[in-house]
Structures are given as C-alpha cells and as structure tokens.
Design a protein around this motif. Sequence first.
Motif, mmCIF file in Angstrom:
data_model
loop_
_atom_site.group_PDB
_atom_site.id
_atom_site.type_symbol
_atom_site.label_atom_id
_atom_site.label_comp_id
_atom_site.label_asym_id
_atom_site.label_seq_id
_atom_site.Cartn_x
_atom_site.Cartn_y
_atom_site.Cartn_z
ATOM 1 N N GLY A 207 -14.093 1.556 4.037
ATOM 2 C CA GLY A 207 -14.901 0.383 3.721
ATOM 3 C C GLY A 207 -14.045 -0.877 3.619
ATOM 4 O O GLY A 207 -12.815 -0.814 3.727
ATOM 5 N N MET A 208 -14.699 -1.996 3.437
ATOM 6 C CA MET A 208 -14.025 -3.281 3.237
ATOM 7 C C MET A 208 -13.090 -3.643 4.397
ATOM 8 O O MET A 208 -12.078 -4.314 4.221
ATOM 9 C CB MET A 208 -13.289 -3.305 1.889
ATOM 10 C CG MET A 208 -14.235 -2.994 0.723
ATOM 11 S SD MET A 208 -13.592 -3.365 -0.910
ATOM 12 C CE MET A 208 -12.575 -1.954 -1.251
ATOM 13 N N LYS A 210 -11.011 -1.865 6.137
ATOM 14 C CA LYS A 210 -9.690 -1.218 6.177
ATOM 15 C C LYS A 210 -9.727 0.054 7.021
ATOM 16 O O LYS A 210 -10.789 0.588 7.336
ATOM 17 C CB LYS A 210 -9.224 -0.851 4.762
ATOM 18 C CG LYS A 210 -9.343 -1.963 3.732
ATOM 19 C CD LYS A 210 -8.400 -3.100 4.002
ATOM 20 C CE LYS A 210 -8.569 -4.213 2.973
ATOM 21 N NZ LYS A 210 -7.800 -5.412 3.327
ATOM 22 N N ASN A 235 -5.072 -4.916 7.726
ATOM 23 C CA ASN A 235 -6.065 -3.998 7.141
ATOM 24 C C ASN A 235 -5.747 -2.530 7.417
ATOM 25 O O ASN A 235 -6.462 -1.646 6.961
ATOM 26 C CB ASN A 235 -7.459 -4.322 7.692
ATOM 27 C CG ASN A 235 -7.952 -5.670 7.208
ATOM 28 O OD1 ASN A 235 -7.782 -6.003 6.044
ATOM 29 N ND2 ASN A 235 -8.547 -6.446 8.092
ATOM 30 N N SER A 253 -15.167 8.879 2.374
ATOM 31 C CA SER A 253 -15.802 7.761 1.677
ATOM 32 C C SER A 253 -17.186 8.141 1.155
ATOM 33 O O SER A 253 -18.021 8.648 1.910
ATOM 34 C CB SER A 253 -15.937 6.557 2.610
ATOM 35 O OG SER A 253 -14.666 6.059 2.965
ATOM 36 N N GLU A 256 -18.712 2.135 0.373
ATOM 37 C CA GLU A 256 -17.787 1.107 0.886
ATOM 38 C C GLU A 256 -16.504 1.033 0.066
ATOM 39 O O GLU A 256 -15.430 0.803 0.594
ATOM 40 C CB GLU A 256 -18.478 -0.270 0.814
ATOM 41 C CG GLU A 256 -19.236 -0.669 2.059
ATOM 42 C CD GLU A 256 -18.358 -1.389 3.079
ATOM 43 O OE1 GLU A 256 -17.399 -2.060 2.686
ATOM 44 O OE2 GLU A 256 -18.649 -1.261 4.273
ATOM 45 N N ASP A 257 -16.647 1.222 -1.254
ATOM 46 C CA ASP A 257 -15.503 1.003 -2.140
ATOM 47 C C ASP A 257 -15.145 2.235 -2.975
ATOM 48 O O ASP A 257 -14.442 2.140 -3.967
ATOM 49 C CB ASP A 257 -15.791 -0.180 -3.080
ATOM 50 C CG ASP A 257 -17.081 0.015 -3.886
ATOM 51 O OD1 ASP A 257 -17.836 0.972 -3.590
ATOM 52 O OD2 ASP A 257 -17.335 -0.784 -4.814
ATOM 53 N N ARG A 273 -6.180 1.568 -4.287
ATOM 54 C CA ARG A 273 -6.565 0.897 -5.542
ATOM 55 C C ARG A 273 -6.227 -0.592 -5.494
ATOM 56 O O ARG A 273 -6.998 -1.418 -5.967
ATOM 57 C CB ARG A 273 -5.885 1.579 -6.735
ATOM 58 C CG ARG A 273 -6.475 2.964 -6.994
ATOM 59 C CD ARG A 273 -5.964 3.589 -8.300
ATOM 60 N NE ARG A 273 -6.679 4.825 -8.554
ATOM 61 C CZ ARG A 273 -6.159 6.043 -8.397
ATOM 62 N NH1 ARG A 273 -4.906 6.197 -7.998
ATOM 63 N NH2 ARG A 273 -6.893 7.130 -8.636
ATOM 64 N N GLN A 275 -6.340 -2.397 -2.951
ATOM 65 C CA GLN A 275 -7.337 -3.029 -2.074
ATOM 66 C C GLN A 275 -8.715 -3.124 -2.749
ATOM 67 O O GLN A 275 -9.648 -3.665 -2.172
ATOM 68 C CB GLN A 275 -7.495 -2.246 -0.758
ATOM 69 C CG GLN A 275 -6.218 -2.006 0.024
ATOM 70 C CD GLN A 275 -5.475 -3.277 0.370
ATOM 71 O OE1 GLN A 275 -6.078 -4.252 0.802
ATOM 72 N NE2 GLN A 275 -4.171 -3.278 0.157
ATOM 73 N N GLY A 276 -8.838 -2.535 -3.950
ATOM 74 C CA GLY A 276 -10.099 -2.637 -4.676
ATOM 75 C C GLY A 276 -10.983 -1.401 -4.602
ATOM 76 O O GLY A 276 -12.143 -1.422 -5.033
ATOM 77 N N PHE A 277 -10.452 -0.299 -4.052
ATOM 78 C CA PHE A 277 -11.234 0.942 -3.979
ATOM 79 C C PHE A 277 -11.173 1.704 -5.306
ATOM 80 O O PHE A 277 -10.150 1.693 -5.991
ATOM 81 C CB PHE A 277 -10.682 1.865 -2.891
ATOM 82 C CG PHE A 277 -10.920 1.389 -1.485
ATOM 83 C CD1 PHE A 277 -12.090 1.706 -0.810
ATOM 84 C CD2 PHE A 277 -9.971 0.618 -0.830
ATOM 85 C CE1 PHE A 277 -12.304 1.271 0.499
ATOM 86 C CE2 PHE A 277 -10.169 0.169 0.470
ATOM 87 C CZ PHE A 277 -11.342 0.492 1.137
ATOM 88 N N THR A 278 -12.266 2.379 -5.633
ATOM 89 C CA THR A 278 -12.244 3.406 -6.671
ATOM 90 C C THR A 278 -11.798 4.689 -5.978
ATOM 91 O O THR A 278 -12.400 5.101 -4.985
ATOM 92 C CB THR A 278 -13.648 3.612 -7.276
ATOM 93 O OG1 THR A 278 -14.043 2.390 -7.907
ATOM 94 C CG2 THR A 278 -13.673 4.757 -8.267
#
Length: 304
Positions: A207-208, A210, A235, A253, A256-257, A273, A275-278
């Motif tokens: 997602g995002m 990447k 990315n 996935s 998205e995150d 993490r 990049q903002g992923f959980t």
Amino acid sequence: MIQLHITNEVNRLRAVVLGTAKNNGPIPKIEDAYDPKSAMHIKNGTYPTEADMVLEMEAVAAVFKKYDVTVYRPEIIENYNQIFARDIGFVIEDTFIKANILPDREKEIIAIQYVLDQIPAEKIIQFPEEAHVEGGDVMPWEDYIFVGTYRGDDYPDYITARTNMLAVTHLAEAFPNKKVKSFNLRKSNTVARDNALHLDCCFQPLGMGKCIIHKEGFLEDDEYQWLVDFFGKDNCFHISKDEMYHMNSNVFSIAEDIVISEKNFTRLNSWLRKQGFTVEEVPYAEIAKQEGLLRCSTMPLIRD
C-alpha cells in the motif's frame, strides 16, 4: 454465495482462504521435493515439523480474527501438504481462476470445493492444461496484471518454472480490459538463493505506493527497471539475495497500511514502520523452509 472482488494486493481484506499444516504427512524424500530450498532442508535434517508449522499458521489466523476477516480453511486431506493455498487458484475482479499446478498437487483444489460451491459457476474458469499457472506468479494491480513467467526454451527442465507464456496469453484473453505485464524470472532447480520460484518471491507491491523488490530475481534488467520506474525508486525496498532466500518479499497486506510480516525480518519491518505501516509480526520461519511464506499460504477472495 461469495461475491468475489479483488482488484489489487492491498485493499482492505474481507475474506481469504488460509492453508493448513494439519496432517501434513511425513518428511518428503529428497527426490520428491518441489524446490531447492525444501530439498536442502530435507538433506540437512532441518525440514519443519508439523507441530511448528501448525503454530505458525494459527498465529496468522489470529491476526485475521483481530481484523474481522472471514477465513476459509481447506478440508484436511490425510498426509498431504496443503499449506500453500495461493498456488491452487486466484481471484481477479469477480472471477476465480483455477490454477494448473504440478500434477502431484491436484487434490489440493478438491479440499476447497465447499468454497468454490459458493461461487457462481460462470465465475470460475480454468485454462487449458498446457497453460501452466500458479497464483504466486499472478498479481492484480488495478489496470494491470503482473505475471511472473519463464521464457527459456528449457522451461520443461525446471520444476521451479510454474507459469508459462501460454498462461500469460490466456490471462490477456480472459481480462481484455487489463494490461498484462509479464516478467522473466531467474530459475534454479538446485540453488535456492538463485531461484525466484514465483513473482512474489522477488517482488511485492504494498500500500501507499511502496513495493519490495529483489533485482537478481529478474532475468531482464529492463523488466526490473520498469517496476522500479512504475513505483518510483524511493518507494522500492530492495532486498538482498539472503533476504530473498528468507522470503522477505512474501509478506501479506490486510489493508493499505497493515502488513503481516515474519518477525525475523528486522530490516524490512523497521522500514515498513518508518513508512507508516502497522506491522503484524508472526513467526513463519519454519514454513519459509519450503520456499513459501505469507502470500503463498493465503488466497484472498474479497477486498474492498
């Protein structure tokens, strides 16, 4: 009825088939191994035990439960490896494509017949027998379908070559509204670090905007470069040969995150993490010994 819906690899997951390691059968003979990594672990006496693999798969099932995903499991076939659900079929848009897989594995699809019975018959297709395809090589990505293949004349010599150009042609015919983009992958029957068994063993969109990618998995530099340009160099998370061997590109996935990843993938998980992923970490190192990981053992049916 199950209303199939898959347009990419990352939209919020609602329903999935997760393989099973129960009643997995004895350790295979070395000559019966389907890939060089399994063969190496059989030879070294480090092939995974059923108990360890069951624990690993239940950890993934628990993550799906946490996110309220409907999970279907194969019916148990005695003494039979049913871990890698992705190989036996895949969904594009509202259509289920039955894979043409290695003959020894044909029983695996029967074990999810109860799922197929809930899909309208006209939404299930199977290519002719000579069109080889496995789900690990096929990635729907909005307007595109990315497909891993092997174009060499020696294709029949590789047990690790699972999707041929005839299948690429059939995908293009079945989905005329999609751009089917194929990638020639590096194969080896004997050296696991030189073998990209499926596209998801050397590349995975996230997602995002990447993606994870391993350059040496691709035989054609321009095809590798096409993906880097498509996602944008900044990315792309490039993995080493060793990280590819441990299946770092084979995460999964949920949204998205939100990504399920193996707990030992420290470099990757830290990058995700940032990049903002959980990142939902699970133990999966034993299953990885069979040259498959999280994407290989899941078959998404519905995403938003």
